[in-house]
Design a protein around this motif. Sequence first.
Motif, PDB file in Angstrom:
ATOM      1  N   TYR B 176      -1.266   0.795  -4.432  1.00 43.82           N
ATOM      2  CA  TYR B 176       0.184   0.541  -4.335  1.00 43.82           C
ATOM      3  C   TYR B 176       0.516  -0.830  -4.913  1.00 43.82           C
ATOM      4  CZ  TYR B 176       0.876   4.453  -1.066  1.00 43.82           C
ATOM      5  OH  TYR B 176       0.954   5.681  -0.481  1.00 43.82           O
ATOM      6  N   ARG B 178      -1.218  -2.717  -7.054  1.00 42.42           N
ATOM      7  CA  ARG B 178      -1.397  -2.801  -8.501  1.00 42.42           C
ATOM      8  C   ARG B 178      -0.277  -2.067  -9.219  1.00 42.42           C
ATOM      9  NH1 ARG B 178      -6.477  -0.012  -9.177  1.00 42.42           N
ATOM     10  NH2 ARG B 178      -6.577   0.152  -6.913  1.00 42.42           N
ATOM     11  N   ALA B 179       0.080  -0.888  -8.710  1.00 38.76           N
ATOM     12  CA  ALA B 179       1.144  -0.111  -9.346  1.00 38.76           C
ATOM     13  C   ALA B 179       2.466  -0.870  -9.272  1.00 38.76           C
ATOM     14  CB  ALA B 179       1.263   1.257  -8.685  1.00 38.76           C
ATOM     15  N   GLU B 182       2.832  -3.485 -11.812  1.00 46.96           N
ATOM     16  CA  GLU B 182       3.129  -2.976 -13.141  1.00 46.96           C
ATOM     17  C   GLU B 182       4.568  -2.483 -13.277  1.00 46.96           C
ATOM     18  OE1 GLU B 182       0.832   0.037 -15.537  1.00 46.96           O
ATOM     19  OE2 GLU B 182      -0.724  -0.646 -14.168  1.00 46.96           O
TER      20      GLU B 182
END
Lengths: 245, 295
Positions: B176, B178-179, B182
Amino acid sequence: MLDPQSVTHAARAPLLSVNNLQAWYGESHILHGVDFDVMPGEVVTLLGRNGAGKSTTMKSVMGLVARRTGSVMMEGQELISLPARKIARAGIAFCPEERGIFASLDVEENLMLPPQIRPGGLSREAIFELFPNLKERLGSSQGTKLSGGEQQMLAIGRILRTGSRLLLLDEPTEGLAPVIIQQIGKTIRALKEQKFTILLVEQNFRFASTVADRYYVMEHGKIIDKFANSELDANVGKLHDYLGV
Amino acid sequence: MFEIFGIPSQALFGQLLIGLINGSFYALLSLGLAVIFGMLNIINFSHGAQYMMGGFAAFILLQQTGLGYWPALIIVPILVGITGMIIERTMLQWLYKLDHLYGLLLTFGLALIIEGVARNFYGSAGLPYRVPDSLTGGQNLGFMFLPNYRAWVIVASLTVCISTWFVIERTRLGAYLRAATENPALVGAFGINVPRMITLTYGFGVALAAFAGVMAAPIYNVSPQMGAELIIVVFAVVVIGGMGSILGAILTGFGLGVIEGLTKVFFPEASNTVIFVIMVIVLLVRPAGLFGRRA
Protein backbone atom coordinates in the motif's frame (compact mmCIF):
# COMPACT_ATOMS: atom_id res chain seq x y z
CA MET A 1 -32.22 -7.59 -31.84
CA LEU A 2 -33.22 -6.56 -28.35
CA ASP A 3 -31.73 -8.50 -25.49
CA PRO A 4 -34.76 -9.62 -23.42
CA GLN A 5 -32.69 -9.22 -20.26
CA SER A 6 -32.16 -5.50 -20.78
CA VAL A 7 -35.92 -5.01 -21.08
CA THR A 8 -36.46 -6.44 -17.60
CA HIS A 9 -33.54 -4.36 -16.32
CA ALA A 10 -35.00 -1.20 -17.76
CA ALA A 11 -38.05 -1.63 -15.57
CA ARG A 12 -35.87 -1.53 -12.42
CA ALA A 13 -34.12 1.38 -10.75
CA PRO A 14 -30.74 2.32 -12.23
CA LEU A 15 -27.62 1.13 -10.43
CA LEU A 16 -25.81 4.33 -11.35
CA SER A 17 -27.62 7.54 -12.13
CA VAL A 18 -25.70 10.63 -13.21
CA ASN A 19 -27.52 13.96 -13.43
CA ASN A 20 -26.29 17.39 -14.50
CA LEU A 21 -22.67 16.39 -13.79
CA GLN A 22 -20.31 19.32 -14.28
CA ALA A 23 -16.55 19.20 -13.78
CA TRP A 24 -13.57 21.53 -13.96
CA TYR A 25 -9.81 21.09 -14.33
CA GLY A 26 -8.49 24.25 -12.73
CA GLU A 27 -10.16 27.09 -14.62
CA SER A 28 -11.36 25.07 -17.58
CA HIS A 29 -14.93 23.87 -17.48
CA ILE A 30 -14.85 20.35 -18.97
CA LEU A 31 -18.26 18.77 -18.31
CA HIS A 32 -21.35 20.88 -18.92
CA GLY A 33 -24.15 18.83 -17.41
CA VAL A 34 -23.82 15.13 -18.21
CA ASP A 35 -26.88 12.88 -17.71
CA PHE A 36 -27.00 9.11 -18.05
CA ASP A 37 -28.16 5.96 -16.29
CA VAL A 38 -26.67 2.50 -16.00
CA MET A 39 -29.05 -0.35 -15.17
CA PRO A 40 -27.95 -3.35 -13.11
CA GLY A 41 -26.24 -5.94 -15.33
CA GLU A 42 -25.89 -3.61 -18.30
CA VAL A 43 -22.81 -2.78 -20.34
CA VAL A 44 -23.09 0.91 -21.21
CA THR A 45 -20.56 2.60 -23.47
CA LEU A 46 -19.67 6.26 -23.66
CA LEU A 47 -18.61 7.09 -27.20
CA GLY A 48 -17.12 10.30 -28.47
CA ARG A 49 -14.09 11.93 -29.98
CA ASN A 50 -10.87 12.66 -28.16
CA GLY A 51 -11.49 15.45 -25.67
CA ALA A 52 -15.28 15.02 -25.65
CA GLY A 53 -15.19 14.45 -21.86
CA LYS A 54 -15.62 10.66 -21.66
CA SER A 55 -12.65 10.00 -19.40
CA THR A 56 -13.42 13.09 -17.35
CA THR A 57 -16.95 11.78 -16.84
CA MET A 58 -15.55 8.53 -15.55
CA LYS A 59 -13.05 10.26 -13.27
CA SER A 60 -15.76 12.57 -11.99
CA VAL A 61 -17.98 9.61 -11.11
CA MET A 62 -14.99 8.09 -9.30
CA GLY A 63 -14.26 11.30 -7.39
CA LEU A 64 -10.89 11.86 -9.06
CA VAL A 65 -11.69 15.34 -10.36
CA ALA A 66 -11.25 17.97 -7.66
CA ARG A 67 -14.15 20.24 -8.62
CA ARG A 68 -17.44 18.72 -9.69
CA THR A 69 -21.13 19.43 -9.17
CA GLY A 70 -24.43 17.74 -9.98
CA SER A 71 -25.48 14.32 -8.83
CA VAL A 72 -23.96 10.84 -8.97
CA MET A 73 -26.27 8.28 -7.36
CA MET A 74 -25.16 4.71 -6.75
CA GLU A 75 -27.87 2.38 -5.44
CA GLY A 76 -29.69 5.47 -4.15
CA GLN A 77 -26.63 6.89 -2.36
CA GLU A 78 -25.39 10.35 -3.36
CA LEU A 79 -21.65 10.26 -4.11
CA ILE A 80 -20.97 13.72 -5.53
CA SER A 81 -19.34 15.16 -2.41
CA LEU A 82 -17.53 12.02 -1.29
CA PRO A 83 -13.77 11.43 -1.66
CA ALA A 84 -12.63 8.70 -4.07
CA ARG A 85 -11.98 6.17 -1.31
CA LYS A 86 -15.60 6.37 -0.12
CA ILE A 87 -16.90 6.10 -3.66
CA ALA A 88 -14.84 2.92 -4.04
CA ARG A 89 -16.37 1.67 -0.79
CA ALA A 90 -19.83 2.30 -2.25
CA GLY A 91 -19.09 -0.48 -4.75
CA ILE A 92 -17.52 1.16 -7.80
CA ALA A 93 -14.22 -0.12 -9.15
CA PHE A 94 -12.10 1.84 -11.61
CA CYS A 95 -9.66 0.71 -14.30
CA PRO A 96 -7.90 3.86 -15.57
CA GLU A 97 -6.96 4.60 -19.15
CA GLU A 98 -3.24 4.53 -18.35
CA ARG A 99 -3.89 1.20 -16.56
CA GLY A 100 -2.14 2.30 -13.37
CA ILE A 101 0.09 -0.72 -12.86
CA PHE A 102 2.57 0.04 -10.09
CA ALA A 103 6.27 -0.20 -11.01
CA SER A 104 7.37 -0.69 -7.40
CA LEU A 105 5.02 -3.66 -6.94
CA ASP A 106 5.45 -7.11 -8.46
CA VAL A 107 2.64 -8.75 -10.42
CA GLU A 108 1.26 -10.59 -7.39
CA GLU A 109 1.26 -7.40 -5.27
CA ASN A 110 -0.42 -5.46 -8.05
CA LEU A 111 -3.13 -8.10 -8.30
CA MET A 112 -3.71 -8.21 -4.54
CA LEU A 113 -3.51 -4.45 -3.96
CA PRO A 114 -7.16 -3.30 -4.09
CA PRO A 115 -8.79 -4.29 -0.81
CA GLN A 116 -11.99 -6.33 -0.79
CA ILE A 117 -14.80 -3.95 -0.06
CA ARG A 118 -17.67 -6.42 -0.03
CA PRO A 119 -18.03 -10.18 -0.32
CA GLY A 120 -18.69 -11.78 -3.69
CA GLY A 121 -15.51 -10.79 -5.53
CA LEU A 122 -13.88 -13.25 -7.89
CA SER A 123 -11.35 -15.66 -6.46
CA ARG A 124 -7.79 -15.68 -7.76
CA GLU A 125 -8.58 -18.91 -9.61
CA ALA A 126 -11.56 -17.32 -11.35
CA ILE A 127 -9.40 -14.35 -12.36
CA PHE A 128 -6.75 -16.67 -13.78
CA GLU A 129 -9.47 -18.51 -15.68
CA LEU A 130 -10.36 -15.23 -17.39
CA PHE A 131 -6.71 -14.26 -17.88
CA PRO A 132 -4.57 -17.40 -18.12
CA ASN A 133 -1.54 -15.30 -19.19
CA LEU A 134 -1.51 -13.55 -15.83
CA LYS A 135 -0.92 -16.74 -13.90
CA GLU A 136 2.22 -17.42 -15.91
CA ARG A 137 3.55 -13.94 -15.16
CA LEU A 138 2.97 -14.07 -11.39
CA GLY A 139 6.67 -14.52 -10.66
CA SER A 140 7.53 -11.40 -12.66
CA SER A 141 9.40 -8.89 -10.57
CA GLN A 142 7.90 -5.63 -11.75
CA GLY A 143 4.31 -5.04 -12.78
CA THR A 144 5.32 -2.57 -15.45
CA LYS A 145 7.59 -5.14 -17.15
CA LEU A 146 4.49 -6.90 -18.52
CA SER A 147 3.35 -6.28 -22.08
CA GLY A 148 0.62 -3.71 -22.67
CA GLY A 149 -2.02 -6.41 -23.03
CA GLU A 150 -0.91 -8.18 -19.88
CA GLN A 151 -0.93 -4.91 -17.95
CA GLN A 152 -4.48 -4.27 -19.13
CA MET A 153 -5.55 -7.75 -17.99
CA LEU A 154 -3.85 -7.16 -14.64
CA ALA A 155 -5.59 -3.79 -14.31
CA ILE A 156 -8.99 -5.39 -14.96
CA GLY A 157 -8.23 -8.56 -13.01
CA ARG A 158 -7.29 -6.79 -9.79
CA ILE A 159 -10.59 -4.91 -9.52
CA LEU A 160 -12.61 -8.12 -9.97
CA ARG A 161 -11.37 -9.32 -6.56
CA THR A 162 -12.88 -6.37 -4.71
CA GLY A 163 -16.52 -7.43 -4.76
CA SER A 164 -17.55 -4.21 -6.51
CA ARG A 165 -20.39 -4.88 -8.94
CA LEU A 166 -19.98 -1.74 -11.05
CA LEU A 167 -16.80 -1.59 -13.12
CA LEU A 168 -15.60 1.57 -14.85
CA LEU A 169 -13.30 0.62 -17.73
CA ASP A 170 -11.57 3.55 -19.43
CA GLU A 171 -10.52 2.61 -22.99
CA PRO A 172 -9.42 -0.92 -22.19
CA THR A 173 -8.50 -1.64 -25.83
CA GLU A 174 -6.33 1.42 -26.44
CA GLY A 175 -3.05 0.57 -28.12
CA LEU A 176 -3.57 -3.19 -28.02
CA ALA A 177 -3.17 -5.78 -30.78
CA PRO A 178 -6.41 -7.13 -32.36
CA VAL A 179 -5.98 -10.58 -30.79
CA ILE A 180 -5.70 -9.02 -27.33
CA ILE A 181 -8.71 -6.78 -28.04
CA GLN A 182 -10.71 -9.91 -28.84
CA GLN A 183 -9.67 -11.43 -25.53
CA ILE A 184 -10.72 -8.28 -23.65
CA GLY A 185 -14.07 -8.42 -25.47
CA LYS A 186 -14.52 -12.04 -24.47
CA THR A 187 -13.70 -11.12 -20.88
CA ILE A 188 -16.24 -8.30 -20.80
CA ARG A 189 -18.97 -10.63 -22.12
CA ALA A 190 -17.99 -13.22 -19.50
CA LEU A 191 -18.19 -10.58 -16.77
CA LYS A 192 -21.61 -9.54 -18.03
CA GLU A 193 -22.78 -13.15 -17.77
CA GLN A 194 -21.56 -13.07 -14.18
CA LYS A 195 -23.91 -10.08 -13.61
CA PHE A 196 -21.26 -7.40 -13.41
CA THR A 197 -22.43 -3.95 -14.48
CA ILE A 198 -19.96 -2.17 -16.73
CA LEU A 199 -19.51 1.42 -17.81
CA LEU A 200 -17.11 1.51 -20.73
CA VAL A 201 -15.35 4.42 -22.41
CA GLU A 202 -14.40 3.66 -25.99
CA GLN A 203 -13.32 5.39 -29.17
CA ASN A 204 -13.46 2.10 -31.07
CA PHE A 205 -17.20 1.59 -31.59
CA ARG A 206 -16.65 -1.59 -33.59
CA PHE A 207 -15.21 -3.10 -30.44
CA ALA A 208 -17.92 -1.53 -28.31
CA SER A 209 -20.61 -3.02 -30.55
CA THR A 210 -19.42 -6.53 -29.60
CA VAL A 211 -20.06 -5.96 -25.88
CA ALA A 212 -22.39 -3.00 -25.25
CA ASP A 213 -26.14 -2.96 -24.54
CA ARG A 214 -26.51 0.78 -24.92
CA TYR A 215 -24.51 3.79 -26.05
CA TYR A 216 -24.29 7.40 -25.04
CA VAL A 217 -22.49 9.76 -27.39
CA MET A 218 -20.58 12.69 -25.91
CA GLU A 219 -19.42 15.94 -27.42
CA HIS A 220 -18.09 19.10 -25.76
CA GLY A 221 -18.73 17.77 -22.27
CA LYS A 222 -22.36 16.80 -22.87
CA ILE A 223 -24.37 13.76 -23.90
CA ILE A 224 -25.69 14.51 -27.37
CA ASP A 225 -27.29 11.20 -28.31
CA LYS A 226 -28.14 7.75 -27.02
CA PHE A 227 -29.34 4.47 -28.50
CA ALA A 228 -29.50 0.75 -27.81
CA ASN A 229 -27.24 -1.80 -29.47
CA SER A 230 -30.24 -3.00 -31.46
CA GLU A 231 -30.47 0.48 -33.02
CA LEU A 232 -26.80 0.53 -33.95
CA ASP A 233 -27.27 -0.27 -37.64
CA ALA A 234 -29.77 2.55 -38.04
CA ASN A 235 -27.35 4.97 -36.37
CA VAL A 236 -24.09 4.07 -38.06
CA GLY A 237 -24.26 7.07 -40.38
CA LYS A 238 -24.80 9.50 -37.51
CA LEU A 239 -22.06 7.81 -35.49
CA HIS A 240 -19.56 8.30 -38.28
CA ASP A 241 -20.39 12.00 -38.15
CA TYR A 242 -20.11 12.16 -34.35
CA LEU A 243 -16.86 10.29 -34.17
CA GLY A 244 -15.34 11.63 -37.35
CA VAL A 245 -14.32 8.20 -38.54
CA MET B 1 48.43 -6.68 20.62
CA PHE B 2 49.15 -6.65 16.90
CA GLU B 3 49.35 -4.10 14.10
CA ILE B 4 47.55 -3.67 10.78
CA PHE B 5 49.16 -1.34 8.21
CA GLY B 6 51.24 0.02 11.03
CA ILE B 7 48.17 0.86 13.13
CA PRO B 8 47.68 -0.82 16.51
CA SER B 9 44.67 -3.16 16.31
CA GLN B 10 43.13 -1.56 19.40
CA ALA B 11 42.96 1.81 17.67
CA LEU B 12 41.71 0.33 14.41
CA PHE B 13 38.92 -1.73 15.95
CA GLY B 14 38.10 1.06 18.37
CA GLN B 15 37.48 3.47 15.50
CA LEU B 16 35.64 0.79 13.55
CA LEU B 17 33.30 0.40 16.52
CA ILE B 18 32.77 4.16 16.79
CA GLY B 19 32.11 4.12 13.06
CA LEU B 20 29.47 1.43 13.46
CA ILE B 21 27.86 3.32 16.37
CA ASN B 22 27.70 6.53 14.36
CA GLY B 23 26.53 4.49 11.40
CA SER B 24 23.69 3.08 13.54
CA PHE B 25 22.40 6.59 14.12
CA TYR B 26 22.99 7.69 10.54
CA ALA B 27 21.03 4.66 9.34
CA LEU B 28 18.09 5.14 11.74
CA LEU B 29 17.79 8.83 10.96
CA SER B 30 18.27 8.60 7.21
CA LEU B 31 15.79 5.71 7.14
CA GLY B 32 13.18 7.95 8.77
CA LEU B 33 13.95 10.73 6.30
CA ALA B 34 13.71 8.31 3.37
CA VAL B 35 10.36 6.93 4.54
CA ILE B 36 8.97 10.43 5.02
CA PHE B 37 10.31 11.75 1.74
CA GLY B 38 9.01 8.76 -0.18
CA MET B 39 5.47 9.11 1.10
CA LEU B 40 5.05 12.82 1.82
CA ASN B 41 7.44 14.32 -0.72
CA ILE B 42 8.72 16.47 2.11
CA ILE B 43 12.33 16.92 3.17
CA ASN B 44 11.88 16.76 6.92
CA PHE B 45 14.35 19.30 8.17
CA SER B 46 13.00 19.02 11.72
CA HIS B 47 14.25 15.42 11.86
CA GLY B 48 17.28 16.40 13.94
CA ALA B 49 15.11 18.37 16.35
CA GLN B 50 12.77 15.40 16.68
CA TYR B 51 15.77 13.19 17.43
CA MET B 52 16.74 15.71 20.12
CA MET B 53 13.14 15.65 21.43
CA GLY B 54 13.59 11.90 21.88
CA GLY B 55 16.68 12.44 24.00
CA PHE B 56 15.02 15.17 26.06
CA ALA B 57 11.81 13.23 26.50
CA ALA B 58 13.83 10.32 27.91
CA PHE B 59 15.64 12.73 30.24
CA ILE B 60 12.42 14.40 31.43
CA LEU B 61 10.67 11.06 31.84
CA LEU B 62 13.48 9.95 34.18
CA GLN B 63 13.49 13.26 36.09
CA GLN B 64 9.76 13.67 36.51
CA THR B 65 8.44 10.14 36.77
CA GLY B 66 11.51 8.02 37.45
CA LEU B 67 10.81 5.92 34.36
CA GLY B 68 14.18 4.72 33.10
CA TYR B 69 15.77 3.79 29.82
CA TRP B 70 13.75 0.71 28.85
CA PRO B 71 10.27 2.20 29.34
CA ALA B 72 11.53 5.36 27.64
CA LEU B 73 12.62 3.36 24.60
CA ILE B 74 8.96 2.39 24.08
CA ILE B 75 7.07 5.42 25.39
CA VAL B 76 9.17 8.24 23.93
CA PRO B 77 8.93 7.21 20.24
CA ILE B 78 5.14 6.93 20.65
CA LEU B 79 4.82 10.35 22.31
CA VAL B 80 7.13 12.14 19.88
CA GLY B 81 5.51 10.26 16.99
CA ILE B 82 2.14 11.66 18.08
CA THR B 83 3.51 15.21 18.07
CA GLY B 84 4.70 14.44 14.53
CA MET B 85 1.22 13.33 13.50
CA ILE B 86 -0.24 16.54 14.93
CA ILE B 87 2.29 18.57 12.92
CA GLU B 88 1.37 16.60 9.79
CA ARG B 89 -2.37 17.11 10.24
CA THR B 90 -2.20 20.79 11.16
CA MET B 91 0.64 21.99 8.89
CA LEU B 92 2.38 19.63 6.48
CA GLN B 93 -0.75 18.31 4.78
CA TRP B 94 -1.30 21.71 3.15
CA LEU B 95 2.10 21.65 1.44
CA TYR B 96 2.09 18.38 -0.53
CA LYS B 97 1.03 19.99 -3.79
CA LEU B 98 3.67 22.70 -3.57
CA ASP B 99 7.38 22.62 -4.32
CA HIS B 100 9.69 20.67 -1.96
CA LEU B 101 11.09 23.99 -0.83
CA TYR B 102 7.98 24.88 1.18
CA GLY B 103 8.06 21.69 3.23
CA LEU B 104 11.75 22.17 3.79
CA LEU B 105 11.27 25.75 4.99
CA LEU B 106 8.40 24.85 7.30
CA THR B 107 10.20 21.93 8.91
CA PHE B 108 13.39 24.02 9.16
CA GLY B 109 11.42 26.67 11.04
CA LEU B 110 9.93 24.03 13.30
CA ALA B 111 13.43 22.71 14.04
CA LEU B 112 14.58 26.16 15.12
CA ILE B 113 11.53 26.58 17.36
CA ILE B 114 11.91 23.16 18.98
CA GLU B 115 15.62 23.71 19.61
CA GLY B 116 14.98 27.21 20.91
CA VAL B 117 12.41 25.93 23.39
CA ALA B 118 14.79 23.23 24.61
CA ARG B 119 17.61 25.75 25.03
CA ASN B 120 15.32 28.12 26.87
CA PHE B 121 14.44 25.53 29.51
CA TYR B 122 17.60 23.48 29.76
CA GLY B 123 20.47 25.67 28.50
CA SER B 124 23.10 24.63 26.01
CA ALA B 125 25.19 22.41 28.23
CA GLY B 126 24.76 18.68 27.77
CA LEU B 127 22.71 16.82 30.37
CA PRO B 128 23.99 13.41 31.40
CA TYR B 129 21.86 10.30 30.93
CA ARG B 130 23.11 7.10 32.49
CA VAL B 131 23.63 3.83 30.69
CA PRO B 132 20.97 1.39 31.98
CA ASP B 133 22.32 -0.92 34.69
CA SER B 134 21.64 -4.00 32.63
CA LEU B 135 23.99 -2.77 29.89
CA THR B 136 26.94 -1.38 31.89
CA GLY B 137 30.31 -3.02 31.54
CA GLY B 138 31.55 -4.77 28.47
CA GLN B 139 33.25 -7.73 26.88
CA ASN B 140 36.93 -8.21 26.28
CA LEU B 141 37.07 -9.70 22.80
CA GLY B 142 40.83 -10.16 22.93
CA PHE B 143 41.60 -7.72 20.17
CA MET B 144 39.43 -4.97 21.67
CA PHE B 145 37.08 -4.05 24.51
CA LEU B 146 33.40 -3.91 23.48
CA PRO B 147 31.12 -1.93 25.84
CA ASN B 148 27.78 -3.71 26.21
CA TYR B 149 25.71 -0.60 25.60
CA ARG B 150 27.44 0.08 22.28
CA ALA B 151 26.92 -3.48 21.15
CA TRP B 152 23.24 -3.07 22.02
CA VAL B 153 22.95 0.14 19.99
CA ILE B 154 24.32 -1.59 16.90
CA VAL B 155 22.06 -4.63 17.30
CA ALA B 156 18.95 -2.55 18.05
CA SER B 157 19.53 -0.22 15.14
CA LEU B 158 20.12 -3.10 12.73
CA THR B 159 16.97 -4.85 13.99
CA VAL B 160 14.79 -1.77 13.61
CA CYS B 161 16.23 -0.96 10.18
CA ILE B 162 15.80 -4.48 8.83
CA SER B 163 12.26 -4.77 10.27
CA THR B 164 11.29 -1.47 8.64
CA TRP B 165 12.75 -2.58 5.32
CA PHE B 166 10.89 -5.89 5.61
CA VAL B 167 7.54 -4.25 6.35
CA ILE B 168 7.87 -1.79 3.47
CA GLU B 169 9.26 -4.16 0.84
CA ARG B 170 7.66 -7.49 1.74
CA THR B 171 4.24 -7.02 3.32
CA ARG B 172 0.79 -6.01 2.18
CA LEU B 173 0.92 -2.81 4.23
CA GLY B 174 4.22 -2.02 2.54
CA ALA B 175 2.65 -2.63 -0.86
CA TYR B 176 0.00 0.00 0.00
CA LEU B 177 2.76 2.41 0.98
CA ARG B 178 4.80 1.82 -2.17
CA ALA B 179 1.72 2.09 -4.38
CA ALA B 180 0.59 5.29 -2.65
CA THR B 181 4.07 6.75 -3.15
CA GLU B 182 3.69 6.14 -6.88
CA ASN B 183 0.06 7.06 -7.49
CA PRO B 184 -1.85 8.21 -4.38
CA ALA B 185 -4.99 9.13 -6.34
CA LEU B 186 -5.44 5.64 -7.79
CA VAL B 187 -4.73 3.97 -4.44
CA GLY B 188 -7.43 6.19 -2.96
CA ALA B 189 -9.78 5.12 -5.77
CA PHE B 190 -9.34 1.53 -4.58
CA GLY B 191 -10.89 2.52 -1.25
CA ILE B 192 -7.70 2.94 0.76
CA ASN B 193 -7.46 5.88 3.15
CA VAL B 194 -4.29 7.49 1.82
CA PRO B 195 -4.35 10.64 3.99
CA ARG B 196 -4.43 8.50 7.13
CA MET B 197 -1.57 6.39 5.77
CA ILE B 198 0.45 9.56 5.19
CA THR B 199 -0.18 10.77 8.74
CA LEU B 200 0.90 7.43 10.19
CA THR B 201 3.98 7.34 7.96
CA TYR B 202 5.11 10.74 9.17
CA GLY B 203 4.42 9.67 12.75
CA PHE B 204 6.50 6.54 12.21
CA GLY B 205 9.40 8.44 10.63
CA VAL B 206 9.42 10.88 13.55
CA ALA B 207 9.17 7.99 16.03
CA LEU B 208 12.29 6.47 14.44
CA ALA B 209 14.12 9.76 15.06
CA ALA B 210 12.93 9.82 18.68
CA PHE B 211 13.98 6.17 19.13
CA ALA B 212 17.45 7.11 17.90
CA GLY B 213 17.40 10.06 20.31
CA VAL B 214 16.69 7.82 23.31
CA MET B 215 19.43 5.41 22.26
CA ALA B 216 21.87 8.31 21.81
CA ALA B 217 21.20 9.85 25.24
CA PRO B 218 23.62 7.60 27.22
CA ILE B 219 26.36 7.96 24.57
CA TYR B 220 26.35 11.62 23.56
CA ASN B 221 24.50 13.30 26.47
CA VAL B 222 21.28 15.25 25.91
CA SER B 223 21.61 18.77 24.56
CA PRO B 224 19.48 21.10 22.43
CA GLN B 225 21.98 21.09 19.58
CA MET B 226 22.53 17.32 19.49
CA GLY B 227 20.23 17.00 16.50
CA ALA B 228 21.50 19.98 14.56
CA GLU B 229 25.06 18.62 14.69
CA LEU B 230 24.04 15.20 13.45
CA ILE B 231 21.41 16.08 10.88
CA ILE B 232 23.79 17.79 8.46
CA VAL B 233 25.77 14.56 8.15
CA VAL B 234 22.53 12.57 7.90
CA PHE B 235 21.34 14.70 5.00
CA ALA B 236 24.62 13.97 3.24
CA VAL B 237 23.99 10.27 3.89
CA VAL B 238 20.51 10.54 2.38
CA VAL B 239 21.83 12.34 -0.68
CA ILE B 240 24.52 9.68 -1.16
CA GLY B 241 22.08 6.80 -0.69
CA GLY B 242 19.39 8.34 -2.87
CA MET B 243 16.32 10.26 -1.64
CA GLY B 244 13.49 7.91 -0.79
CA SER B 245 15.44 4.65 -1.06
CA ILE B 246 14.88 2.52 2.05
CA LEU B 247 17.69 0.04 1.53
CA GLY B 248 19.96 2.84 0.31
CA ALA B 249 19.44 4.78 3.54
CA ILE B 250 20.30 1.78 5.71
CA LEU B 251 23.36 0.57 3.81
CA THR B 252 24.72 4.06 3.23
CA GLY B 253 24.18 4.95 6.90
CA PHE B 254 26.23 2.05 8.22
CA GLY B 255 28.75 2.19 5.36
CA LEU B 256 29.54 5.87 5.78
CA GLY B 257 29.79 5.50 9.56
CA VAL B 258 32.49 2.88 9.03
CA ILE B 259 34.28 4.91 6.35
CA GLU B 260 34.27 7.92 8.66
CA GLY B 261 35.68 5.78 11.50
CA LEU B 262 38.44 4.36 9.33
CA THR B 263 39.34 7.82 8.07
CA LYS B 264 39.92 8.80 11.71
CA VAL B 265 42.55 6.08 11.90
CA PHE B 266 44.34 6.55 8.61
CA PHE B 267 43.95 10.26 7.90
CA PRO B 268 42.36 11.97 10.92
CA GLU B 269 42.45 15.44 9.35
CA ALA B 270 39.84 14.40 6.79
CA SER B 271 37.48 12.56 9.16
CA ASN B 272 35.06 15.48 9.48
CA THR B 273 34.82 16.08 5.76
CA VAL B 274 35.11 12.64 4.18
CA ILE B 275 31.33 12.16 4.01
CA PHE B 276 30.86 15.48 2.25
CA VAL B 277 33.64 14.70 -0.20
CA ILE B 278 31.87 11.43 -1.01
CA MET B 279 28.60 13.33 -1.36
CA VAL B 280 30.12 15.68 -3.92
CA ILE B 281 31.55 12.79 -5.92
CA VAL B 282 28.26 10.86 -5.85
CA LEU B 283 26.29 13.94 -6.89
CA LEU B 284 28.59 14.39 -9.86
CA VAL B 285 28.64 10.76 -10.95
CA ARG B 286 25.18 9.55 -9.90
CA PRO B 287 22.94 12.54 -9.14
CA ALA B 288 20.04 10.26 -8.04
CA GLY B 289 22.26 8.68 -5.36
CA LEU B 290 23.80 5.23 -5.13
CA PHE B 291 20.46 3.46 -4.65
CA GLY B 292 18.13 6.10 -6.04
CA ARG B 293 15.75 5.55 -8.92
CA ARG B 294 15.62 8.26 -11.50
CA ALA B 295 12.33 10.08 -11.18
